[in-house]
Scaffold this active site. Structure first.
Site, PDB file in Angstrom:
ATOM      1  N   SER A 162      53.444  39.840  14.987  1.00  0.00           N
ATOM      2  CA  SER A 162      53.089  38.109  15.774  1.00  0.00           C
ATOM      3  C   SER A 162      52.513  37.955  16.084  1.00  0.00           C
ATOM      4  O   SER A 162      51.219  37.840  16.252  1.00  0.00           O
ATOM      5  CB  SER A 162      54.976  37.561  16.114  1.00  0.00           C
ATOM      6  OG  SER A 162      55.389  38.338  17.316  1.00  0.00           O
TER       7      SER A 162
ATOM      8  N   LYS B 137      54.121  38.840  10.355  1.00  0.00           N
ATOM      9  CA  LYS B 137      54.539  38.129  10.822  1.00  0.00           C
ATOM     10  C   LYS B 137      54.285  36.912  11.570  1.00  0.00           C
ATOM     11  O   LYS B 137      53.531  37.257  12.572  1.00  0.00           O
ATOM     12  CB  LYS B 137      55.802  38.517  11.877  1.00  0.00           C
ATOM     13  CG  LYS B 137      56.523  37.048  12.383  1.00  0.00           C
ATOM     14  CD  LYS B 137      57.600  37.615  13.816  1.00  0.00           C
ATOM     15  CE  LYS B 137      58.505  36.622  14.427  1.00  0.00           C
ATOM     16  NZ  LYS B 137      57.953  35.283  14.515  1.00  0.00           N
TER      17      LYS B 137
END
Length: 377
Positions: free
Chosen positions: A286, A311
């Site tokens: 992320s 992600k």
């Protein structure tokens, strides 16, 4: 360690549409409509349950399950307060960091000093097989971390958690008691030969400024190895601040919220002269992927290691009836060159086994080569 929740910071501004974005506009619009519909369904389910005297949290969780939003989560008021504490660098847990291997196995990547895990003799490299009797192979790292913390059941410090572990051919089980811990998200060490390693394990509040301070304090002439291996993500705003340590302004990422394109920019004044290598692996997630992608696309760093987790979705919180909170996906981000990350990750410039003892040495070798070349513009 806390779950790698990607929270968009206060990014404002409009993004001029490029030809590539024109080609993708229909896909983006359709995906945004699906996401928006899912959020409306979750809110409606919670409201109806509250009106009927039922649990709005359970109703919202069922709606999230039906929505297909892989990264969505529903928290009670207390659970969300704990998540906020985690983003402030405080959390309840046992002091383990974990990564999912390509075959689905969960491996311990780090053990916090002074934690229950260290006291119990757990080491980096051990395999985590089960948590409270539930097998963890194949689960996302975020779920594994949530089980360790006891998020789903609101476990507090002092509660017990039973782990199944394996080291080589030896398999064993032990019971740990969770404790209140704080996150040392940034650690720095100087190596011989003109290299400083800045290890960033996550992006809770304040991490970006810690990275900037570490770069400013590094000895003159030292190159930087930015070690993002096993970084579970965190606050996007902190990753952008960290990028500002190495960039003199400019684009860090773009993201869409309900089809509206927005931009994230670095602050001016970063150190663009030091050689820089970013070290990544399959546990780089992320916000950490956003940072690595920005440094790669801007030509500021050579990325070394293995493909990152993938992600690239953005979650934002929304209050539900009854005081619970839903973290739901609102869009996806792209690197400065327009590449999507979700499901694909960041491909390193130089692929090496990031777990090998020689991985850091390989990064230092690349760093030495960069020192012979002019700094990027």
């Amino acid at each position: 360690m806390f779950a790698g929740v990607l929270v968009a910071g206060a990014a404002t501004g409009s993004l001029p549409r490029t030809d590539g974005e024109d080609r993708n506009s229909a896909v983006t619009g359709a995906r945004s409509a699906v996401l928006a519909g899912g959020r409306q369904e979750v809110a409606r389910a919670a409201a109806e349950a509250l009106a009927d005297g039922k649990s709005p949290v359970e109703a919202a969780e069922r709606a999230v399950s039906r929505s297909g939003d892989r990264w969505a989560a529903v928290y009670s008021r207390g659970e969300y307060e704990e998540l906020e504490e985690a983003l402030d660098g405080r959390y309840t847990g046992v002091g383990l960091g974990a990564r999912r291997e390509r075959d689905g196995r969960i491996e311990v990547t780090r053990v916090r000093a002074g934690s229950p895990a260290e006291t119990a003799g757990i080491r980096a490299g051990d395999r985590l097989r089960s948590i409270d009797g539930e097998p963890v192979d194949g689960r996302p790292v975020t779920e594994v971390v949530s089980l360790l913390r006891g998020d789903a059941t609101g476990e507090s410090a002092g509660t017990a958690v039973r782990l199944g572990l394996q080291r080589g051919t030896r398999a064993w089980s032990l019971t740990l008691h969770r404790a209140r811990l704080s996150t040392d998200s940034v650690t720095v060490r100087e190596l011989s030969g003109g290299a400083t390693v800045v290890k960033v394990t996550a992006f809770p509040r304040g991490t970006g400024e810690k990275v900037r301070a570490a770069v400013r304090r590094a000895p003159a002439g030292d190159g930087i190895v930015l070690d993002l291996r096993g970084n579970s993500g965190g606050l996007v705003a902190e990753a952008v601040t960290a990028a500002s340590a190495f960039l003199d302004g400019g684009l860090v990422a773009t993201y869409d919220v309900d089809g509206e394109q927005r931009v994230l920019h670095a602050e001016s004044g970063g150190d663009t002269a030091r050689p820089l290598v970013a070290l990544v692996d399959g546990g780089t997630m992320s916000a950490a992927e956003l940072l690595a992608g920005a440094l790669k696309d801007r030509g500021r760093a050579v990325v070394v290691g293995s493909r990152t987790f993938g992600k690239g979705s953005v979650q934002m919180p929304s209050r539900l009836p009854g005081g619970s909170v839903a973290e739901l996906t609102v869009g996806h981000y792209r690197t400065p060159s327009g590449r999507g990350v979700d499901g694909t990750g960041i491909t390193p410039d130089l692929e090496v086994d990031p777990d090998a003892p020689a991985a850091l040495q390989r990064a230092r070798t690349v760093l030495g080569g960069l020192g012979q070349q002019p700094p990027p513009a």
